[in-house]
Design a protein around this motif. Sequence first.
Motif, mmCIF file in Angstrom:
data_model
loop_
_atom_site.group_PDB
_atom_site.id
_atom_site.type_symbol
_atom_site.label_atom_id
_atom_site.label_comp_id
_atom_site.label_asym_id
_atom_site.label_seq_id
_atom_site.Cartn_x
_atom_site.Cartn_y
_atom_site.Cartn_z
ATOM 1 N N ALA A 163 72.867 -92.882 138.478
ATOM 2 C CA ALA A 163 71.589 -93.097 137.783
ATOM 3 C C ALA A 163 71.093 -91.789 137.189
ATOM 4 N N GLY A 164 71.985 -91.075 136.526
ATOM 5 C CA GLY A 164 71.569 -89.931 135.712
ATOM 6 C C GLY A 164 71.060 -90.472 134.377
ATOM 7 N N GLU A 179 83.579 -89.339 140.779
ATOM 8 C CA GLU A 179 84.512 -89.972 141.721
ATOM 9 C C GLU A 179 85.195 -91.156 141.028
ATOM 10 N N ARG A 229 69.000 -71.348 135.382
ATOM 11 C CA ARG A 229 67.870 -72.117 134.841
ATOM 12 C C ARG A 229 66.624 -71.841 135.666
ATOM 13 N N TYR A 262 62.192 -72.938 125.930
ATOM 14 C CA TYR A 262 61.418 -73.906 125.145
ATOM 15 C C TYR A 262 60.406 -74.601 126.053
ATOM 16 N N TRP A 303 74.131 -72.957 137.520
ATOM 17 C CA TRP A 303 75.043 -74.078 137.241
ATOM 18 C C TRP A 303 76.368 -73.525 136.712
ATOM 19 N N LEU A 359 81.442 -92.910 131.293
ATOM 20 C CA LEU A 359 80.355 -92.703 130.318
ATOM 21 C C LEU A 359 79.666 -91.378 130.626
ATOM 22 N N GLN A 404 73.950 -81.136 123.412
ATOM 23 C CA GLN A 404 74.285 -82.524 123.106
ATOM 24 C C GLN A 404 74.869 -83.319 124.277
HETATM 25 C C1 LIG Z 1 72.336 -75.435 131.209
HETATM 26 C C2 LIG Z 1 72.436 -76.810 130.626
HETATM 27 C C3 LIG Z 1 71.633 -77.158 129.539
HETATM 28 C C4 LIG Z 1 71.733 -78.421 128.963
HETATM 29 N N1 LIG Z 1 70.955 -78.713 127.891
HETATM 30 C C5 LIG Z 1 71.075 -79.905 127.285
HETATM 31 C C6 LIG Z 1 70.273 -80.233 126.142
HETATM 32 O O1 LIG Z 1 69.447 -79.453 125.714
HETATM 33 N N2 LIG Z 1 70.453 -81.440 125.543
HETATM 34 C C7 LIG Z 1 71.370 -82.357 126.006
HETATM 35 O O2 LIG Z 1 71.503 -83.435 125.413
HETATM 36 N N3 LIG Z 1 72.147 -82.077 127.102
HETATM 37 C C8 LIG Z 1 72.019 -80.898 127.745
HETATM 38 N N4 LIG Z 1 72.767 -80.614 128.845
HETATM 39 C C9 LIG Z 1 73.737 -81.604 129.319
HETATM 40 C C10 LIG Z 1 73.105 -82.699 130.141
HETATM 41 O O3 LIG Z 1 72.303 -82.183 131.183
HETATM 42 C C11 LIG Z 1 74.219 -83.587 130.725
HETATM 43 O O4 LIG Z 1 75.184 -83.850 129.753
HETATM 44 C C12 LIG Z 1 73.647 -84.913 131.187
HETATM 45 O O5 LIG Z 1 72.652 -84.709 132.164
HETATM 46 C C13 LIG Z 1 74.764 -85.803 131.742
HETATM 47 O O6 LIG Z 1 74.210 -87.003 132.191
HETATM 48 P P1 LIG Z 1 75.103 -88.020 133.034
HETATM 49 O O7 LIG Z 1 74.191 -89.170 133.339
HETATM 50 O O8 LIG Z 1 76.380 -88.289 132.333
HETATM 51 O O9 LIG Z 1 75.490 -87.238 134.365
HETATM 52 P P2 LIG Z 1 74.578 -86.649 135.515
HETATM 53 O O10 LIG Z 1 73.269 -86.210 134.999
HETATM 54 O O11 LIG Z 1 75.426 -85.663 136.236
HETATM 55 O O12 LIG Z 1 74.283 -87.881 136.471
HETATM 56 C C14 LIG Z 1 75.250 -88.401 137.353
HETATM 57 C C15 LIG Z 1 74.552 -89.211 138.421
HETATM 58 O O13 LIG Z 1 75.541 -89.852 139.227
HETATM 59 C C16 LIG Z 1 75.238 -89.677 140.604
HETATM 60 N N5 LIG Z 1 76.509 -89.753 141.334
HETATM 61 C C17 LIG Z 1 77.450 -88.793 141.498
HETATM 62 N N6 LIG Z 1 78.492 -89.271 142.168
HETATM 63 C C18 LIG Z 1 78.228 -90.563 142.441
HETATM 64 C C19 LIG Z 1 78.943 -91.599 143.092
HETATM 65 N N7 LIG Z 1 80.176 -91.400 143.601
HETATM 66 N N8 LIG Z 1 78.372 -92.821 143.183
HETATM 67 C C20 LIG Z 1 77.134 -93.054 142.671
HETATM 68 N N9 LIG Z 1 76.414 -92.109 142.031
HETATM 69 C C21 LIG Z 1 76.960 -90.882 141.911
HETATM 70 C C22 LIG Z 1 74.544 -88.337 140.663
HETATM 71 O O14 LIG Z 1 73.745 -88.231 141.832
HETATM 72 C C23 LIG Z 1 73.698 -88.360 139.374
HETATM 73 O O15 LIG Z 1 72.472 -88.997 139.580
HETATM 74 C C24 LIG Z 1 72.655 -79.364 129.475
HETATM 75 C C25 LIG Z 1 73.433 -79.050 130.586
HETATM 76 C C26 LIG Z 1 73.325 -77.787 131.159
HETATM 77 C C27 LIG Z 1 74.167 -77.455 132.361
#
Ligand SMILES: Cc1cc2nc3c(=O)[nH]c(=O)nc-3n(C[C@H](O)[C@H](O)[C@H](O)COP(=O)(O)OP(=O)(O)OC[C@H]3O[C@@H](n4cnc5c(N)ncnc54)[C@H](O)[C@@H]3O)c2cc1C
Length: 391
Positions: free
Chosen positions: A12-13, A168, A188, A218, A274, A293, A306
């Motif tokens: 739930a990211g 995973e 950060r 920002y 990070w 995804l 992005q």
């Molecule tokens: C320094 C930095 C700056 C950034 N700036 C930007 C920006 O300005 N703009 C932008 O668009 N992006 C930015 N990003 C990227 C962005 O933060 C990520 O790409 C985005 O958060 C990814 O989202 P996600 O939902 O794919 O993964 P995540 O946010 O990693 O979410 C994954 C979720 O899955 C859960 N999870 C993990 N394993 C399991 C499991 N086995 N079973 C169930 N749940 C699980 C975790 O607890 C988490 O809640 C930045 C990243 C960094 C490091």
Amino acid sequence: MGERRTIVIAGAGIGGLAAALALADAGFRVVIAERNGELSEVGAGIQLSPNAGRVLSALGLDAAIAAVAVEPAAIDVRSADGRLITSVPTASFRQRYGYPYRSIHRGDLQHLLAEAVRANPAITLRLGATVGEFAPHAGSWLVRVEHDGTRDVINAIAVIGADGIWSEMRSRIPDHATPRASGRVAWRGMVPVDNAPRHLPRDRVGLWLGRDAHLVHYPVSAGAAINIVAIVEEPWDRQGWSAPGDRRVLLSRFARWSEEAQAIIRAPLAWQKWTLASLFPTGPWTHGPIALLGDAAHGMVPFVAQGAAMAIEDAAVLAKCLAAAKSPEAGLAAYEAARKPRVSEVAEAARATGETYHWTPPLSTARDAALRLLGPRLILGKNDWIYRWRA
Ligand SMILES: Cc1cc2nc3c(=O)[nH]c(=O)nc-3n(C[C@H](O)[C@H](O)[C@H](O)COP(=O)(O)OP(=O)(O)OC[C@H]3O[C@@H](n4cnc5c(N)ncnc54)[C@H](O)[C@@H]3O)c2cc1C
């Protein structure tokens, strides 16, 4: 594909929550299994570009985002000595792309997505839950969702791995790609505006470019706080979201930068580190009922801001492909085919941009001269293809 069928999402990211909303809008039932017992309010910011804003707006989230985000007036690019190289007006984004350029606290974005998920009767969010084994059953799949020592068995047509870069779910896909450390670490920090140095702008993005490092700041939280990110070259390979960082160590990396830059680094009370890793988006994303995804499929370095935007785009395309396809397998395959070229190009742009940020003379001198000469219009034009995207 007819009646409401169920899709299980692991994670739930931002990606998993956006996918749940898009899939529910497209007529599916969704069960989200989030490993953490609560949604983490990570103290970090995100820049939300128009391509992501367009998708979130179609999900009905524009007003909720506007209430907590900021629309910065410009991106000021500086060198480490504090000199302004160029300024790119972002206020023109609404006119240019139909959607603004916004900065937002990651916790605020996740919270408003989760609120929309909780308000949607077609979506069930299970915290402290993971996806267990699954087996084929009468044209669909029986999927175990395990939480609090109990197990639900869900009849689902697909399982979406939105569980981040250290996924995973990805390990269940044969020949999957593996994340690689970039050799850079993002530090950060966050500072309330009342405690921020006077010269730190409240309404603009700042990007400072120096030798082997860069600094970004920002406003977030409706202007109440400023997010600060310092990227340094550092061999750090700890997995997971973050680890505490020592400000003195970070300051030593910026010792030769201007006093203004060092004052920005001194501002936050706490820093989190990070590891910046990336995942080649070319590996397989789908296998049986699974599709990856967001970062699980294509974690990328953040130098064109992005990563989350790509996860949000994925959500819209996945929902469209599954709704239009004759079978779930065909829908997942269409999603993978549609997204790979786009995210590959964006990931490459992020990698290449990051290279130029840390150049040293004479390359950095040429870069700064080009930035001055090209002017904001041409710089914006360079990113048009990213921001103009539509599902
Ligand atoms: C320094 C930095 C700056 C950034 N700036 C930007 C920006 O300005 N703009 C932008 O668009 N992006 C930015 N990003 C990227 C962005 O933060 C990520 O790409 C985005 O958060 C990814 O989202 P996600 O939902 O794919 O993964 P995540 O946010 O990693 O979410 C994954 C979720 O899955 C859960 N999870 C993990 N394993 C399991 C499991 N086995 N079973 C169930 N749940 C699980 C975790 O607890 C988490 O809640 C930045 C990243 C960094 C490091």
